[in-house]
Design an enzyme around this catalytic site. Structure first.
Site, PDB file in Angstrom:
ATOM      1  CD  GLN A  94      -2.931   0.898   2.423  1.00 30.93           C
ATOM      2  OE1 GLN A  94      -2.712   0.112   3.326  1.00 30.93           O
ATOM      3  NE2 GLN A  94      -3.963   1.716   2.423  1.00 30.93           N
ATOM      4  CB  VAL A  96      -0.968   6.490  -0.606  1.00 33.41           C
ATOM      5  CG1 VAL A  96      -1.575   7.619   0.219  1.00 33.41           C
ATOM      6  CG2 VAL A  96      -0.102   7.056  -1.722  1.00 33.41           C
ATOM      7  CG  HIS A 100      -5.287   3.597  -2.641  1.00 28.93           C
ATOM      8  ND1 HIS A 100      -4.541   3.570  -1.478  1.00 28.93           N
ATOM      9  CD2 HIS A 100      -4.505   3.063  -3.594  1.00 28.93           C
ATOM     10  CE1 HIS A 100      -3.356   3.052  -1.722  1.00 28.93           C
ATOM     11  NE2 HIS A 100      -3.302   2.728  -3.008  1.00 28.93           N
ATOM     12  CG  HIS A 102      -5.269   0.229  -7.458  1.00 28.27           C
ATOM     13  ND1 HIS A 102      -4.290   1.064  -7.937  1.00 28.27           N
ATOM     14  CD2 HIS A 102      -4.930  -0.074  -6.184  1.00 28.27           C
ATOM     15  CE1 HIS A 102      -3.382   1.249  -6.985  1.00 28.27           C
ATOM     16  NE2 HIS A 102      -3.751   0.563  -5.908  1.00 28.27           N
TER      17      HIS A 102
END
Length: 140
Positions: A94, A96, A100, A102
């Site tokens: 990960q 960041v 999130h 994708h």
């Protein structure tokens, strides 16, 4: 909404970091990945700083998944992809530490194999065009 200083995704949500925004809703935002696997690669994030999927509040789960479904449809309708690859890392890989998802446009024979994700670059103004096409598909 909570945000974390130094988190690039929190900065994008706050509008202090530029991004090609595809989806902008009260609880969620989606924007083009700056280093896409394939052009049109979208990242979906909660506006609230959440690190991993297990941390996502129950109140955001349905909306998050519904937005992922809409984005998967948009890469097909808006970009002419044959399908999509949907992925999410939790801690390991990960890049960041802000949840999130994708959404990567896929076409048979595109060369993507396994979990090695070669990255590409957008040409001048090209990312804005991809974002516009995806927004139009979401609004259709």
């Amino acid at each position: 909404m909570t945000s974390v200083a130094g988190c690039v995704f929190c900065a994008i949500v706050a509008g202090t970091e530029p991004a090609d925004v595809v989806l902008d809703e009260p609880d969620l935002m989606a924007f083009l990945d700056r280093r896409p696997v394939f052009k049109g690669h979208v990242l979906l994030v909660p506006r609230e700083h959440v690190v991993t999927l297990p941390d996502l509040p129950a109140s955001l789960r349905d909306g998050f998944l519904a937005a992922a479904q809409r984005l998967a449809t948009a890469v097909v309708d808006g970009l002419g992809a044959q399908g999509s690859f949907i992925a999410m890392n939790n801690i390991v890989s990960q890049s960041v530490p802000h949840l999130h998802l994708h959404v990567v446009p896929r076409t048979k024979g595109d060369g993507l194999r396994g979990f090695f994700w070669p990255r590409r670059k957008y040409g001048e103004g090209e990312s804005a065009d991809y974002a516009t096409r995806l927004r139009a598909a979401l609004d259709a």
